[in-house]
Design an enzyme around this catalytic site. Structure first.
Site, PDB file in Angstrom:
ATOM      1  N   GLU A 243     -34.782 -22.105 -14.040  1.00  0.00           N
ATOM      2  CA  GLU A 243     -34.228 -20.761 -14.301  1.00  0.00           C
ATOM      3  C   GLU A 243     -35.063 -19.959 -15.304  1.00  0.00           C
ATOM      4  O   GLU A 243     -34.570 -19.444 -16.311  1.00  0.00           O
ATOM      5  CB  GLU A 243     -32.766 -20.894 -14.766  1.00  0.00           C
ATOM      6  CG  GLU A 243     -31.918 -21.605 -13.727  1.00  0.00           C
ATOM      7  CD  GLU A 243     -30.492 -21.887 -14.177  1.00  0.00           C
ATOM      8  OE1 GLU A 243     -30.100 -21.448 -15.273  1.00  0.00           O
ATOM      9  OE2 GLU A 243     -29.773 -22.565 -13.417  1.00  0.00           O
TER      10      GLU A 243
ATOM     11  N   ASN B 121     -37.498 -24.197 -10.305  1.00  0.00           N
ATOM     12  CA  ASN B 121     -36.160 -24.129  -9.717  1.00  0.00           C
ATOM     13  C   ASN B 121     -35.418 -22.908 -10.254  1.00  0.00           C
ATOM     14  O   ASN B 121     -35.499 -22.613 -11.453  1.00  0.00           O
ATOM     15  CB  ASN B 121     -35.410 -25.420 -10.108  1.00  0.00           C
ATOM     16  CG  ASN B 121     -34.119 -25.649  -9.356  1.00  0.00           C
ATOM     17  OD1 ASN B 121     -34.099 -25.548  -8.125  1.00  0.00           O
ATOM     18  ND2 ASN B 121     -33.056 -25.948 -10.073  1.00  0.00           N
TER      19      ASN B 121
ATOM     20  N   GLU C 297     -29.383 -27.164  -4.914  1.00  0.00           N
ATOM     21  CA  GLU C 297     -28.052 -27.314  -5.553  1.00  0.00           C
ATOM     22  C   GLU C 297     -26.973 -26.627  -4.704  1.00  0.00           C
ATOM     23  O   GLU C 297     -26.102 -25.966  -5.201  1.00  0.00           O
ATOM     24  CB  GLU C 297     -28.063 -26.719  -6.963  1.00  0.00           C
ATOM     25  CG  GLU C 297     -29.132 -27.287  -7.870  1.00  0.00           C
ATOM     26  CD  GLU C 297     -29.100 -26.709  -9.274  1.00  0.00           C
ATOM     27  OE1 GLU C 297     -28.085 -26.096  -9.659  1.00  0.00           O
ATOM     28  OE2 GLU C 297     -30.102 -26.859 -10.008  1.00  0.00           O
TER      29      GLU C 297
ATOM     30  N   ASP D 260     -23.925 -25.328  -2.927  1.00  0.00           N
ATOM     31  CA  ASP D 260     -22.475 -25.409  -2.758  1.00  0.00           C
ATOM     32  C   ASP D 260     -22.017 -24.032  -2.278  1.00  0.00           C
ATOM     33  O   ASP D 260     -22.689 -23.024  -2.505  1.00  0.00           O
ATOM     34  CB  ASP D 260     -21.716 -25.853  -4.025  1.00  0.00           C
ATOM     35  CG  ASP D 260     -22.207 -25.187  -5.314  1.00  0.00           C
ATOM     36  OD1 ASP D 260     -22.197 -25.872  -6.365  1.00  0.00           O
ATOM     37  OD2 ASP D 260     -22.607 -24.012  -5.258  1.00  0.00           O
TER      38      ASP D 260
ATOM     39  N   HIS E 204     -26.330 -21.722  -5.065  1.00  0.00           N
ATOM     40  CA  HIS E 204     -24.897 -21.701  -5.391  1.00  0.00           C
ATOM     41  C   HIS E 204     -24.382 -20.385  -4.822  1.00  0.00           C
ATOM     42  O   HIS E 204     -24.598 -19.323  -5.405  1.00  0.00           O
ATOM     43  CB  HIS E 204     -24.669 -21.744  -6.909  1.00  0.00           C
ATOM     44  CG  HIS E 204     -25.133 -23.010  -7.561  1.00  0.00           C
ATOM     45  ND1 HIS E 204     -24.500 -24.216  -7.386  1.00  0.00           N
ATOM     46  CD2 HIS E 204     -26.177 -23.262  -8.389  1.00  0.00           C
ATOM     47  CE1 HIS E 204     -25.124 -25.156  -8.080  1.00  0.00           C
ATOM     48  NE2 HIS E 204     -26.151 -24.608  -8.691  1.00  0.00           N
TER      49      HIS E 204
HETATM   50  O1  G3I Z   1     -18.700 -35.864 -19.525  1.00  0.00           O
HETATM   51  C1  G3I Z   1     -18.778 -35.283 -20.829  1.00  0.00           C
HETATM   52  C2  G3I Z   1     -17.510 -35.627 -21.631  1.00  0.00           C
HETATM   53  O2  G3I Z   1     -17.478 -37.026 -21.865  1.00  0.00           O
HETATM   54  C3  G3I Z   1     -17.554 -34.866 -22.956  1.00  0.00           C
HETATM   55  O3  G3I Z   1     -16.352 -35.109 -23.646  1.00  0.00           O
HETATM   56  C4  G3I Z   1     -17.692 -33.385 -22.652  1.00  0.00           C
HETATM   57  C5  G3I Z   1     -17.719 -32.550 -23.917  1.00  0.00           C
HETATM   58  O4  G3I Z   1     -19.015 -32.466 -24.408  1.00  0.00           O
HETATM   59  O5  G3I Z   1     -18.946 -33.162 -21.953  1.00  0.00           O
HETATM   60  C6  G3I Z   1     -18.915 -33.785 -20.685  1.00  0.00           C
HETATM   61  O6  G3I Z   1     -20.157 -33.546 -20.088  1.00  0.00           O
HETATM   62  C7  G3I Z   1     -20.306 -32.264 -19.496  1.00  0.00           C
HETATM   63  C8  G3I Z   1     -20.905 -32.494 -18.095  1.00  0.00           C
HETATM   64  O7  G3I Z   1     -21.199 -31.234 -17.462  1.00  0.00           O
HETATM   65  C9  G3I Z   1     -19.955 -33.288 -17.204  1.00  0.00           C
HETATM   66  O8  G3I Z   1     -18.821 -32.539 -16.936  1.00  0.00           O
HETATM   67  C10 G3I Z   1     -21.304 -31.453 -20.332  1.00  0.00           C
HETATM   68  O9  G3I Z   1     -20.717 -31.162 -21.587  1.00  0.00           O
HETATM   69  C11 G3I Z   1     -21.625 -30.150 -19.592  1.00  0.00           C
HETATM   70  O10 G3I Z   1     -22.641 -29.440 -20.305  1.00  0.00           O
HETATM   71  C12 G3I Z   1     -22.166 -30.475 -18.199  1.00  0.00           C
HETATM   72  O11 G3I Z   1     -22.338 -29.246 -17.507  1.00  0.00           O
HETATM   73  C13 G3I Z   1     -23.322 -29.294 -16.462  1.00  0.00           C
HETATM   74  C14 G3I Z   1     -24.164 -28.017 -16.612  1.00  0.00           C
HETATM   75  O12 G3I Z   1     -25.120 -27.925 -15.553  1.00  0.00           O
HETATM   76  C15 G3I Z   1     -24.916 -28.019 -17.940  1.00  0.00           C
HETATM   77  O13 G3I Z   1     -25.761 -29.138 -17.978  1.00  0.00           O
HETATM   78  C16 G3I Z   1     -22.637 -29.291 -15.092  1.00  0.00           C
HETATM   79  O14 G3I Z   1     -21.978 -30.539 -14.894  1.00  0.00           O
HETATM   80  C17 G3I Z   1     -23.661 -29.095 -13.993  1.00  0.00           C
HETATM   81  O15 G3I Z   1     -23.026 -28.967 -12.723  1.00  0.00           O
HETATM   82  C18 G3I Z   1     -24.487 -27.841 -14.260  1.00  0.00           C
HETATM   83  O16 G3I Z   1     -25.476 -27.801 -13.281  1.00  0.00           O
HETATM   84  C19 G3I Z   1     -26.315 -26.635 -13.322  1.00  0.00           C
HETATM   85  C20 G3I Z   1     -27.737 -27.080 -13.008  1.00  0.00           C
HETATM   86  O17 G3I Z   1     -28.165 -28.040 -13.950  1.00  0.00           O
HETATM   87  C21 G3I Z   1     -28.657 -25.858 -12.978  1.00  0.00           C
HETATM   88  N1  G3I Z   1     -28.177 -24.868 -12.013  1.00  0.00           N
HETATM   89  C22 G3I Z   1     -26.801 -24.419 -12.270  1.00  0.00           C
HETATM   90  C23 G3I Z   1     -25.862 -25.621 -12.247  1.00  0.00           C
HETATM   91  C24 G3I Z   1     -24.416 -25.192 -12.428  1.00  0.00           C
HETATM   92  O18 G3I Z   1     -24.249 -24.615 -13.687  1.00  0.00           O
END
Ligand code: G3I
Length: 342
Positions: free
Chosen positions: A148, A191, A255, A257, A227
């Site tokens: 990004e 990406n 990615e 969806d 997305h």
């Molecule tokens: O699982 C932990 C949990 O144990 C903890 O208590 C909580 C609080 O910190 O965090 C949880 O982890 C989170 C994780 O998702 C799982 O749900 C992270 O904080 C959170 O930052 C993470 O978000 C991810 C996000 O990117 C940021 O990394 C999303 O799952 C993921 O789907 C999203 O994916 C992005 C791609 O990398 C780039 N393109 C867009 C896409 C959607 O935003």
């Protein structure tokens, strides 16, 4: 009973009905790697790991290979979760895509408040890339090296700690050179998202890719996250993929969806949205299949089951994935099978 058979006979695309569970696995019919994002924590779910091993041949760590997980407050690195994902991929003969080394959205405090008396910023930046890409050398098929980089509206590139400290273009080019230094064989991808919605963003993305190539940076693939919403105008995805392919590099649908609830058109019924969702899945797969085999990097779903999708956090009523919460194929999965079969 006759009514139900009649409905089923119309084919899955026409209905929002779960399709016959004996649909062939996506990876069995696709002439390209089919991927899914995954979290280490969820590999302990037997239903999900069974669905992953049945359906896909590539994994992308959803968040645990990013700086937000790897970089600790004291600047040390942790790799337990990404190692678990890498081990699962290896054990099941799946490719692994590293995601992502440099992202404007994640600049851990350890970098933001770096003690430059101890180490220069550029060395800390390089050391991170060398450490992470070096650790998974020989385990990953490629990396989303930079994620990004293009501004939301396509007007230039994003501002970030990385661009401020190392230069708008230089931090990007340096990331690719350093990733190649760490791993001589991995595909190194750029990406981004909304490329199918905003032609201006797509144009800026392509110009950045061209500039990287002209500078000699080892960029070897383009990722389009995709997305999208179910009411995206038919044809936009195909147009975007064809344009991205114009550079001649492999293209990764990285990615995918297809949100029901993010649709702009609020007059569409749930069934109509589901129908359109299946058609969008088909369009994305057909567009990638229309590329020469050498330009089909992979086709990755950002969540196999509805319950796995990040979009559920935004709206629990969304159902963006090709499989339902029980892992049963939906019309989207059937549409993918048809599209992959050509
Ligand atoms: O699982 C932990 C949990 O144990 C903890 O208590 C909580 C609080 O910190 O965090 C949880 O982890 C989170 C994780 O998702 C799982 O749900 C992270 O904080 C959170 O930052 C993470 O978000 C991810 C996000 O990117 C940021 O990394 C999303 O799952 C993921 O789907 C999203 O994916 C992005 C791609 O990398 C780039 N393109 C867009 C896409 C959607 O935003």
């Amino acid at each position: 009973m006759a009514g139900a058979l009649a409905v089923a006979a119309c084919g899955p695309k026409a209905q929002g009905q779960p399709v016959p569970a004996d649909l062939p696995p996506l990876k069995a019919v696709a002439p390209v790697r089919v991927g899914a994002c995954v979290q280490a924590l969820h590999l302990g779910d037997p239903a999900l790991s069974a669905l992953l091993t049945r359906e896909v041949s590539q994994l992308t760590p959803e968040w645990e290979m990013k700086m937000e997980y790897v970089v600790q407050p004291d600047g040390s690195f942790r790799f337990d979760a990404p190692d678990r994902i890498a081990a699962f991929a290896r054990a099941h003969g799946m490719a692994l895509l590293g995601h992502t080394l440099v992202w404007y959205a994640q600049a851990p405090d350890a970098f933001a408040r770096l003690d430059e008396g101890r180490i220069s910023f550029v060395d800390a930046y390089r050391n991170y890339i060398l450490a992470v890409a070096g650790r998974y050398r020989g385990q990953v098929v490629g990396w989303d090296v930079v994620n990004e980089a293009v501004a939301e509206d396509g007007d230039g590139w994003r501002d970030s700690l990385w661009s401020q400290r190392l230069g708008a273009f230089e931090h990007i080019a340096l990331a690719y050179r350093t990733a190649r230094e760490a791993d001589p064989h991995a595909a190194l991808l750029l990406n981004d998202y909304n490329l199918e919605y905003y032609p201006r963003k797509r144009a800026t993305f392509l110009k950045l890719a061209e500039r990287l190539l002209a500078s000699g940076a080892p960029l070897t693939g383009l990722g389009t996250q995709m997305h999208v919403a179910a009411d995206i105008a038919p044809g936009e995805i195909g147009r975007s993929i064809r344009e991205l392919a114009s550079l001649g590099l492999p293209v990764h649908v990285s990615e995918l969806d297809v949100s029901l609830t993010r649709s702009q058109n609020k007059l569409l019924s749930r069934d109509e949205l589901r129908r359109r969702q299946a058609a969008v899945y088909a369009e994305a797969a057909e567009a990638l299949m229309d590329l020469p085999a050498s330009q089909r990097f992979a086709f990755t779903l950002w969540g196999l089951r509805d319950q796995d999708s990040w979009l559920k956090k935004e709206n629990a009523a969304d159902a963006p994935a090709p499989f339902d919460d029980a892992g049963r194929p939906k019309a989207g999965a059937a549409a993918l099978v048809e599209a992959f079969r050509g």
